[in-house]
Scaffold this active site. Structure first.
Site, mmCIF file in Angstrom:
data_model
loop_
_atom_site.group_PDB
_atom_site.id
_atom_site.type_symbol
_atom_site.label_atom_id
_atom_site.label_comp_id
_atom_site.label_asym_id
_atom_site.label_seq_id
_atom_site.Cartn_x
_atom_site.Cartn_y
_atom_site.Cartn_z
ATOM 1 N N LEU A 124 1.100 -1.218 0.038
ATOM 2 C CA LEU A 124 0.006 -0.198 -0.409
ATOM 3 C C LEU A 124 0.905 0.700 0.130
ATOM 4 O O LEU A 124 0.473 2.188 -0.587
ATOM 5 C CB LEU A 124 -0.682 0.248 1.523
ATOM 6 N N THR A 125 2.107 1.160 0.475
ATOM 7 C CA THR A 125 2.753 2.245 1.381
ATOM 8 C C THR A 125 3.717 3.143 0.019
ATOM 9 O O THR A 125 4.123 1.771 -0.995
ATOM 10 C CB THR A 125 3.390 2.386 2.338
ATOM 11 N N SER A 131 1.006 7.656 5.960
ATOM 12 C CA SER A 131 -0.387 8.425 6.399
ATOM 13 C C SER A 131 -1.684 8.537 5.732
ATOM 14 O O SER A 131 -2.564 7.784 5.750
ATOM 15 C CB SER A 131 -0.360 8.745 8.080
ATOM 16 N N ILE A 156 7.843 -2.246 1.876
ATOM 17 C CA ILE A 156 6.549 -3.241 1.503
ATOM 18 C C ILE A 156 7.474 -4.110 2.515
ATOM 19 O O ILE A 156 8.853 -5.290 2.297
ATOM 20 C CB ILE A 156 6.422 -4.018 0.477
ATOM 21 N N GLU A 364 1.335 -0.010 10.064
ATOM 22 C CA GLU A 364 -0.324 -0.422 10.923
ATOM 23 C C GLU A 364 -1.128 1.189 10.857
ATOM 24 O O GLU A 364 -1.933 0.782 11.653
ATOM 25 C CB GLU A 364 -0.734 -1.654 10.960
ATOM 26 N N THR A 366 0.645 4.882 12.052
ATOM 27 C CA THR A 366 0.959 4.628 13.044
ATOM 28 C C THR A 366 -0.109 5.788 14.861
ATOM 29 O O THR A 366 -1.038 5.732 14.061
ATOM 30 C CB THR A 366 1.543 6.883 13.206
HETATM 31 C C1 LIG Z 1 9.908 -1.986 8.712
HETATM 32 C C2 LIG Z 1 8.510 -1.401 8.112
HETATM 33 C C3 LIG Z 1 7.657 -2.239 7.553
HETATM 34 C C4 LIG Z 1 6.360 -1.861 6.521
HETATM 35 N N1 LIG Z 1 5.925 -2.670 6.122
HETATM 36 C C5 LIG Z 1 4.601 -2.560 5.364
HETATM 37 C C6 LIG Z 1 3.581 -3.045 5.100
HETATM 38 O O1 LIG Z 1 4.286 -5.058 4.367
HETATM 39 N N2 LIG Z 1 2.815 -2.608 3.236
HETATM 40 C C7 LIG Z 1 2.471 -1.645 3.765
HETATM 41 O O2 LIG Z 1 2.334 -0.620 2.944
HETATM 42 N N3 LIG Z 1 3.249 -0.554 4.297
HETATM 43 C C8 LIG Z 1 4.587 -0.819 5.294
HETATM 44 N N4 LIG Z 1 4.933 -0.202 6.048
HETATM 45 C C9 LIG Z 1 4.980 1.674 5.736
HETATM 46 C C10 LIG Z 1 3.844 1.705 7.083
HETATM 47 O O3 LIG Z 1 2.804 1.736 6.998
HETATM 48 C C11 LIG Z 1 4.719 3.559 7.353
HETATM 49 O O4 LIG Z 1 5.365 4.002 7.064
HETATM 50 C C12 LIG Z 1 3.505 4.550 8.537
HETATM 51 O O5 LIG Z 1 2.161 4.430 7.931
HETATM 52 C C13 LIG Z 1 3.426 6.083 8.120
HETATM 53 O O6 LIG Z 1 3.520 6.281 7.117
HETATM 54 P P1 LIG Z 1 5.151 7.200 6.558
HETATM 55 O O7 LIG Z 1 5.821 6.562 7.205
HETATM 56 O O8 LIG Z 1 5.202 7.915 5.622
HETATM 57 O O9 LIG Z 1 5.273 8.723 7.497
HETATM 58 P P2 LIG Z 1 4.277 9.172 7.805
HETATM 59 O O10 LIG Z 1 2.909 9.404 7.249
HETATM 60 O O11 LIG Z 1 5.425 10.792 6.946
HETATM 61 O O12 LIG Z 1 4.146 10.053 9.039
HETATM 62 C C14 LIG Z 1 5.548 11.167 9.457
HETATM 63 C C15 LIG Z 1 4.598 11.719 11.013
HETATM 64 O O13 LIG Z 1 4.047 11.982 10.316
HETATM 65 C C16 LIG Z 1 3.040 12.402 11.959
HETATM 66 N N5 LIG Z 1 1.675 12.286 10.729
HETATM 67 C C17 LIG Z 1 1.301 12.223 9.325
HETATM 68 N N6 LIG Z 1 -0.303 12.320 9.428
HETATM 69 C C18 LIG Z 1 -0.499 13.118 10.446
HETATM 70 C C19 LIG Z 1 -1.684 13.859 10.803
HETATM 71 N N7 LIG Z 1 -2.425 14.015 9.999
HETATM 72 N N8 LIG Z 1 -1.420 14.401 11.848
HETATM 73 C C20 LIG Z 1 -0.605 13.763 12.922
HETATM 74 N N9 LIG Z 1 0.454 13.631 12.652
HETATM 75 C C21 LIG Z 1 0.601 13.591 11.342
HETATM 76 C C22 LIG Z 1 3.196 10.554 11.636
HETATM 77 O O14 LIG Z 1 2.352 10.513 12.583
HETATM 78 C C23 LIG Z 1 4.609 10.808 11.490
HETATM 79 O O15 LIG Z 1 4.534 10.665 13.013
HETATM 80 C C24 LIG Z 1 6.085 -0.686 6.280
HETATM 81 C C25 LIG Z 1 7.121 0.680 7.855
HETATM 82 C C26 LIG Z 1 8.215 0.003 7.837
HETATM 83 C C27 LIG Z 1 8.867 0.677 8.865
#
Ligand SMILES: Cc1cc2nc3c(=O)[nH]c(=O)nc-3n(C[C@H](O)[C@H](O)[C@H](O)COP(=O)(O)OP(=O)(O)OC[C@H]3O[C@@H](n4cnc5c(N)ncnc54)[C@H](O)[C@@H]3O)c2cc1C
Length: 393
Positions: A124-125, A131, A156, A364, A366
């Site tokens: 998905l990401t 997020s 992923i 899944e 934050t």
């Molecule tokens: C080890 C690992 C495995 C993963 N596995 C998968 C997988 O299998 N499949 C998949 O699809 N994804 C996967 N992910 C991705 C994961 O789901 C995302 O990293 C997560 O959803 C956060 O997105 P981002 O990293 O872009 O952070 P961002 O969305 O950029 O967030 C950065 C910060 O801003 C905050 N923030 C963002 N929006 C808001 C808001 N509206 N209000 C307040 N705070 C906010 C967040 O809480 C965070 O603190 C994985 C990530 C990791 C690290």
């Protein structure tokens, strides 16, 4: 809901044996080598670990949410990387199919996911879409009976070794939010799909996480989950909703293990002529940790039971994921403190688990995204207007 108490008892005992005899002795070595030995993966297959949540009709164990929670708590008392190897198959990578797949899609993939012959992943990401998952840019353009996908996914889990990819892509560019997104089932050898190498990361060494690339990747329209374009984001949310309860269980196992490790260490480490366990400030860290473990366990099991009874647990699942993952972080931090300088050294379980559990607050959803969901639902319920379109993952 526990459907077969004696069967579950035997299953948990088998898992306990696997954790104690196979996993825990290998933890430190896998943290160094970044690879789970194939013999261990084979043992996971033999134990049926890949198929716990998949219905029995497709070769799985068909565990209820409550049963699965108990299994997750047990299995994650070893380094969580072991569970990450099979966790996609019995969680996020099969759940879309279980909930929304056509009969033909289920028959083709679920038995192979349940046996562990295939490893699935959930893509998905994207770099610009974390997020805010509904802003994803991977596009799927209709071409006769097919779609052509272009774009890329990042972070992923299991992408470097997966055989089946659930890829979320925009099929309707005129619908910018959740409505234009579809979920595609794409097999590894499909031309145009490729993966990057496993990224180096803070913890959970041995669980490969990497990019997925789609370049003119042509798949039949029948590869859309449920063969229903535009339903992909709803499918993703259904899978994530259940997965949040699973993940909360996976946060409790490490915390239980760390309480055990804190007690063991505090009982043997002597300072000022006494075991540090004699000091009340150390006891406080143990007491706070064990209390929080019990609170998380009670919340998650109650939510799982409500889900098994057909209740809507969208808000409670967010509470479980947020509370249990934050709890695991606090307990891991206290474990490092109880271990003192040794807790900062890579040879101790406190140091490894501190790194491993950090990610639970990030993926899944934050903590902040779950706080938003919980607040929105709480306020809407109080206002009597519960019509909420979730947009964050
Ligand atoms: C080890 C690992 C495995 C993963 N596995 C998968 C997988 O299998 N499949 C998949 O699809 N994804 C996967 N992910 C991705 C994961 O789901 C995302 O990293 C997560 O959803 C956060 O997105 P981002 O990293 O872009 O952070 P961002 O969305 O950029 O967030 C950065 C910060 O801003 C905050 N923030 C963002 N929006 C808001 C808001 N509206 N209000 C307040 N705070 C906010 C967040 O809480 C965070 O603190 C994985 C990530 C990791 C690290």
């Amino acid at each position: 809901m526990i459907t077969d108490p004696s069967g579950l008892h035997a299953l948990l005992a088998n898992i306990r044996r696997f954790v104690l005899e196979t996993c825990i002795p290998l933890e430190a070595g896998i943290d160094q080598s970044d690879t789970i030995p194939e013999a261990v993966v084979q043992e996971m297959r033999a134990l049926g670990l890949f198929g716990h949540s998949i219905p029995q009709a497709y070769g799985g164990a068909g565990l209820t949410a409550e049963e699965l929670t108990l299994v997750n708590i047990e299995v994650s008392q070893a380094a969580t990387v072991f569970r990450a190897r099979f966790g996609g198959n019995t969680g996020i990578a099969s759940e879309s199919l279980v909930t929304d797949g056509t009969e033909a899609q289920k028959a083709r993939y679920l038995p192979r996911l349940a046996s562990g012959e295939m490893t699935g992943c959930f893509a998905l990401t994207e770099t610009e879409s974390g997020s805010d998952a509904t802003s994803l840019r991977t596009e799927a353009v209709r071409d006769g009976d097919h779609y052509v996908l272009n774009g890329s996914k990042c972070f992923i889990t299991n992408a470097p070794l997966a055989d089946l990819f659930t890829v979320f892509a925009r099929t309707d560019p005129d619908k910018p939010g959740a409505h234009g997104i579809s979920a595609f089932l794409i097999e590894r050898d499909t031309p145009g799909l490729s993966t990057g190498p496993a990224e180096r990361k803070m913890g959970q060494h041995g669980s490969p996480v990497g990019d997925v690339y789609l370049k003119d990747c042509r798949v039949p329209a029948s590869a859309i989950v449920g063969e229903m374009p535009g339903q992909g984001f709803k499918t993703a949310m259904k899978a994530l909703n259940k997965q949040r309860i699973n993940l909360a269980g996976l946060c409790i196992g490490p915390a239980i293990r760390l309480v055990d490790e804190m007690v063991r260490y505090a009982g043997t480490r002597e300072q000022f002529g006494h075991p540090i366990a004699d000091y009340q400030l150390v006891q406080q860290m143990i007491a706070d940790s064990n209390t929080e473990v019990h609170a998380a366990r009670a919340l998650v099991l109650e939510t799982a039971r409500k889900r098994d009874n057909g209740g809507d647990v969208t808000m409670e699942a967010s509470m479980c994921k947020m509370f249990a993952s934050e709890m695991a972080g606090r307990v891991a931090d206290r474990a490092v403190q109880v271990f003192g300088g040794s807790g900062y050294m890579a040879r101790t379980v406190a140091e490894r688990f501190f790194r491993d559990v950090r990610v639970f607050r990030l993926y899944e959803g934050t903590t902040q995204i779950h706080q938003l969901n919980i607040a929105r639902r709480t306020m809407a319920a109080r206002a009597g207007a519960l019509d909420i379109a979730e947009s964050g993952q």
